[in-house]
Motif scaffolding. Structure first.
Motif, PDB file in Angstrom:
ATOM      1  N   HIS A 102       0.834  -1.204   0.000  1.00 60.51           N
ATOM      2  CA  HIS A 102       0.000   0.000   0.000  1.00 60.51           C
ATOM      3  C   HIS A 102       0.873   1.260   0.000  1.00 60.51           C
ATOM      4  O   HIS A 102       0.555   2.229  -0.703  1.00 60.51           O
ATOM      5  N   ILE A 103       1.928   1.251   0.771  1.00 60.44           N
ATOM      6  CA  ILE A 103       2.829   2.409   0.784  1.00 60.44           C
ATOM      7  C   ILE A 103       3.445   2.623  -0.597  1.00 60.44           C
ATOM      8  O   ILE A 103       3.561   3.763  -1.073  1.00 60.44           O
ATOM      9  N   SER A 124      -6.971   2.510  -2.549  1.00 55.73           N
ATOM     10  CA  SER A 124      -7.589   1.627  -1.552  1.00 55.73           C
ATOM     11  C   SER A 124      -6.940   0.255  -1.558  1.00 55.73           C
ATOM     12  O   SER A 124      -6.095  -0.064  -2.397  1.00 55.73           O
ATOM     13  N   ARG A 125      -7.386  -0.554  -0.605  1.00 56.86           N
ATOM     14  CA  ARG A 125      -6.891  -1.928  -0.495  1.00 56.86           C
ATOM     15  C   ARG A 125      -7.964  -2.806   0.121  1.00 56.86           C
ATOM     16  O   ARG A 125      -8.941  -2.309   0.685  1.00 56.86           O
ATOM     17  N   GLN A 126      -7.757  -4.110   0.016  1.00 55.31           N
ATOM     18  CA  GLN A 126      -8.609  -5.103   0.661  1.00 55.31           C
ATOM     19  C   GLN A 126      -7.907  -5.660   1.894  1.00 55.31           C
ATOM     20  O   GLN A 126      -6.691  -5.727   1.947  1.00 55.31           O
ATOM     21  N   GLU A 277      -8.435   5.942 -14.281  1.00 52.28           N
ATOM     22  CA  GLU A 277      -7.537   5.114 -15.097  1.00 52.28           C
ATOM     23  C   GLU A 277      -6.354   4.627 -14.267  1.00 52.28           C
ATOM     24  O   GLU A 277      -5.951   3.454 -14.355  1.00 52.28           O
ATOM     25  N   PHE A 278      -5.811   5.504 -13.421  1.00 47.88           N
ATOM     26  CA  PHE A 278      -4.698   5.129 -12.557  1.00 47.88           C
ATOM     27  C   PHE A 278      -5.130   4.060 -11.550  1.00 47.88           C
ATOM     28  O   PHE A 278      -4.415   3.085 -11.304  1.00 47.88           O
ATOM     29  N   ILE A 279      -6.324   4.230 -10.969  1.00 43.78           N
ATOM     30  CA  ILE A 279      -6.852   3.273  -9.990  1.00 43.78           C
ATOM     31  C   ILE A 279      -7.007   1.889 -10.616  1.00 43.78           C
ATOM     32  O   ILE A 279      -6.550   0.879 -10.067  1.00 43.78           O
ATOM     33  N   LEU A 280      -7.651   1.825 -11.775  1.00 38.81           N
ATOM     34  CA  LEU A 280      -7.905   0.538 -12.421  1.00 38.81           C
ATOM     35  C   LEU A 280      -6.598  -0.154 -12.828  1.00 38.81           C
ATOM     36  O   LEU A 280      -6.520  -1.387 -12.853  1.00 38.81           O
ATOM     37  N   LYS A 281      -5.572   0.628 -13.114  1.00 44.12           N
ATOM     38  CA  LYS A 281      -4.303   0.057 -13.553  1.00 44.12           C
ATOM     39  C   LYS A 281      -3.436  -0.387 -12.385  1.00 44.12           C
ATOM     40  O   LYS A 281      -2.774  -1.431 -12.449  1.00 44.12           O
ATOM     41  N   GLU A 283      -4.275  -0.436  -8.666  1.00 41.07           N
ATOM     42  CA  GLU A 283      -4.745  -1.024  -7.403  1.00 41.07           C
ATOM     43  C   GLU A 283      -4.640  -2.544  -7.387  1.00 41.07           C
ATOM     44  O   GLU A 283      -4.559  -3.153  -6.330  1.00 41.07           O
ATOM     45  N   GLU A 284      -4.707  -3.162  -8.553  1.00 36.11           N
ATOM     46  CA  GLU A 284      -4.503  -4.607  -8.713  1.00 36.11           C
ATOM     47  C   GLU A 284      -5.556  -5.451  -8.005  1.00 36.11           C
ATOM     48  O   GLU A 284      -5.275  -6.572  -7.564  1.00 36.11           O
TER      49      GLU A 284
END
Length: 372
Positions: A102-103, A124-126, A277-281, A283-284
């Motif tokens: 995340h960092i 974000s993260r899970q 676009e950055f999020i979808l690429k 965040e994984e």
């Protein structure tokens, strides 16, 4: 209907693998339910439908609808829920791999902002927690008890999944042509007071959201008003909030308003398309319904006139209007295979600190962990 009857009816619906949603609006005493009579998967095509909508983060994906016309509506007042034993999670033992990931993600976001790819991005993260039991009704009752000022819900569809949450953020409330929108951003741990000193990063983050809403709504409204900035408590956290209220122009439909708003900078970034676009690429993982929205679509609400007529006359002059109340799906989890998948994130600006952003997601995860 008693509280016991209400939840027994919900349990039967769940055990029969039939779709339903139960929810309580902020600071309300009523718990509402909408129970679909079949397991068909319905979608909101143009937001003229009536029912309860559940929409994903990616606005290109379909919005799921529990339609009123094929559902039973329930309501129970003053649900009493005593304090329930909860599992307490120690934060001194952190998942170092997840923390590092995340960092690293946040630092990528900060670098992209410095390179002028966008002004803000929400990353974000899970987090997955193993459950000894997975009765959603018990978790829902815990949420009711702990988060009285939140929109609390339990949503289930056998073809989609099981989600619960206690969100502090309203996307939009519309009654007739009048509507209000909440701009909520900036986060700190609650330390017993609302007398909070906010950093420029948090103030800027909140201003981005407010400005985005105003600029995108101007073509659709005749006038608007912005409330004073205030600090509000949501569970174990505090946020900065403003309310934008406005009058829609004639012939502006709800779908147009939602399409320009969702996802807002509070859950995506600014500008919206480059941040998304950055999020979808990067965040994984697939956010699915996290940072989407949910709520009542085109319900009917009877509004009494403002004049001082006697009560008997008021009934004759009362007006029925369409009412839509949608909430951003934050502080939420998905229950799957005896696990709670918790979703948490935070807004990143040029002045963000990656370690601090990690700690913010840890604090946000406690909202859900404290009820499991």
């Amino acid at each position: 209907m008693t509280s016991e009857d209400f939840f027994e009816r919900i349990n039967r619906q769940y055990n029969n693998n039939l779709p339903f949603v139960i929810y309580r609006k902020p600071n309300d005493s009523n718990v509402n339910g909408l129970l679909q009579s079949n397991d068909n998967l319905f979608f909101a095509n143009n937001f003229t439908e009536k029912g309860f909508v559940f929409s994903p983060f990616d606005e290109l994906e379909k919005t799921v609808l529990i339609p009123s016309k094929v559902s039973e509506s329930l309501c129970v007042s003053n649900v009493t829920s005593s304090a329930v034993e909860t599992s307490h999670y120690e934060n001194n033992v952190e998942d170092e791999v997840q923390k590092h990931q995340h960092i690293e993600l946040v630092n990528k976001g900060i670098e992209a902002i410095k390179n002028e790819a966008f002004k803000k991005v929400v990353l974000s993260r899970q987090e997955t927690v193993n459950l000894s039991r997975t009765n959603p009704i018990s978790i829902f009752k815990n949420l009711l008890y702990k988060y009285k000022s939140a929109f609390v819900y339990c949503w289930y569809h056998p073809k989609v999944g099981l989600w619960l949450g206690a969100t502090p953020e309203t996307l939009i409330k519309i009654e007739g042509n009048r509507f209000s929108i909440m701009a909520l951003a900036g986060t700190q741990d609650y330390k017993g007071t609302l007398d909070v000193v906010w950093k420029n990063k948090e103030k800027q983050e909140q201003q981005f959201v407010t400005d985005f809403i105003i600029n995108n709504l101007k073509p659709s409204v005749e006038s608007y008003k912005v409330s004073d900035l205030e600090t509000v408590k949501a569970g174990n956290l505090v946020h900065l909030k403003t309310i934008i209220s406005a009058q829609l122009k004639p012939n502006i439909n709800l779908q147009e308003v939602i399409s320009v708003l969702h996802p807002t900078p509070a859950v995506c970034g600014l500008p919206k398309e480059s941040a998304k676009e950055f999020i979808l690429k990067h965040e994984e993982y697939n956010r699915e319904f996290y940072t989407g929205f949910l709520g009542e679509l085109n319900f009917e609400k009877t509004v009494a006139p403002r004049s001082g007529r006697r009560n008997i006359e008021n009934r004759a002059y009362a007006v029925t209007k369409k009412s839509t109340q949608l909430y951003v799906n934050l502080r939420c989890m998905q229950i799957k295979d005896k696990q709670a998948i918790i979703y948490v994130g935070g807004g990143i600006t040029e002045s963000s600190n990656a370690e601090s952003e990690w700690q913010e997601t840890v604090s946000k995860s406690l909202v859900i962990k404290n009820v499991l």
